[in-house]
Design a protein around this motif. Structure first.
Motif, mmCIF file in Angstrom:
data_model
loop_
_atom_site.group_PDB
_atom_site.id
_atom_site.type_symbol
_atom_site.label_atom_id
_atom_site.label_comp_id
_atom_site.label_asym_id
_atom_site.label_seq_id
_atom_site.Cartn_x
_atom_site.Cartn_y
_atom_site.Cartn_z
ATOM 1 N N ALA A 157 37.828 35.626 35.617
ATOM 2 C CA ALA A 157 37.746 36.504 34.444
ATOM 3 C C ALA A 157 36.412 36.324 33.724
ATOM 4 N N LYS A 158 35.946 35.090 33.632
ATOM 5 C CA LYS A 158 34.677 34.824 32.949
ATOM 6 C C LYS A 158 33.507 35.415 33.722
ATOM 7 N N ARG A 159 33.557 35.314 35.049
ATOM 8 C CA ARG A 159 32.483 35.885 35.862
ATOM 9 C C ARG A 159 32.475 37.403 35.784
ATOM 10 N N SER A 160 33.651 38.009 35.646
ATOM 11 C CA SER A 160 33.710 39.469 35.541
ATOM 12 C C SER A 160 33.058 39.970 34.263
ATOM 13 N N ARG A 161 32.966 39.073 33.265
ATOM 14 C CA ARG A 161 32.284 39.425 32.019
ATOM 15 C C ARG A 161 30.837 38.925 32.018
#
Length: 240
Positions: free
Chosen positions: A192-196
């Motif tokens: 999720a953090k990488r997607s942001r």
């Protein structure tokens, strides 16, 4: 004095290497529920994740030592992040294995713990965990890290020495369930953090730079290890 030591040491060894009876199924299920109760709700997870961070950074440190790197220190922070610093070649197999060890360590430790519990080695599990935490404590380089590792090690030590067999079994099963279930959540958080676009220096991105393999494939590996460990370890615990 010598006779006392001669009697105590074999008893201690027998206690360490001997087997203990499996707990009732309701205890196994109750400890699973307890583990999920501290992993699933986000407010509780913000606190319990500290224990997963200990395993994560401990995994980096242990593999660094095994692969011949020089471990210089480990830091654990109150936001549940951590940092493990080692010296050696900034490339090669040792560096790759060290970087890959963090997100896989909690689940693999849980899988190993499940194997010990399935074999009835409850005391061995508790003492091995205590020994690993003591060894890790030597390398901690900040006050918050010392506090969290001392609290974790103290809990294992107290249960190992003072609690009865039933309490020891329940504690051991709860810890292993926690590692297995808690190891699943961080890869999803990283995804999720990488997607942001907020995790450019994550373990997956470092591995991508080291191996020229896309970070997404390393993230897939983290997911595969955690989910397979949960399934395999869970079966051992439930069938034990």
């Amino acid at each position: 004095m010598d006779s006392l030591a001669a009697t105590a040491l074999p008893d201690l060894w027998d206690r360490l290497t001997g087997t203990q009876p499996d707990p009732d199924l309701w205890v196994v299920l109750a400890t699973l529920a307890a583990a999920l109760a501290v992993v699933v709700p986000h407010p509780v997870w913000r606190i319990s994740r500290n224990a997963i961070t200990i395993a994560h950074e401990g995994g980096h440190g242990l593999v660094a030592l095994v692969t011949g790197r020089q471990l210089t220190g480990i830091r654990l922070h109150s936001d549940t992040s951590g940092l493990t610093v080692s010296r050696g070649k900034p490339y090669g197999l040792g560096m790759i294995l060290t970087a890959a060890a963090g997100y896989t360590a909690p689940s693999l430790l849980g899988l190993g713990g499940a194997a010990l519990l399935a074999a009835g080695r409850i005391t061995l599990l508790l003492w091995a965990a205590t020994a690993l935490l003591v060894a890790m404590l030597v390398m901690i380089r900040n006050a918050y890290g010392v506090l969290t590792v001392v609290l974790a090690g103290g809990a294992f030590l107290l249960v190992s020495w003072l609690a009865g067999p039933q309490v020891q079994a329940a504690f051991a099963y709860a810890v292993v369930w926690f590692l297995l279930s808690g190891g699943v959540r961080p890869p999803f958080e990283l995804q999720a953090k990488r997607s942001r676009s907020g995790a450019g220096d994550s373990d997956a991105d470092q591995l991508s730079r080291l191996t020229h393999v896309p970070a997404g494939l390393w993230l897939f590996l983290f997911h595969a290890v955690s989910l397979c460990s949960l399934i395999g370890g869970g079966r051992w615990l439930l069938e034990g």
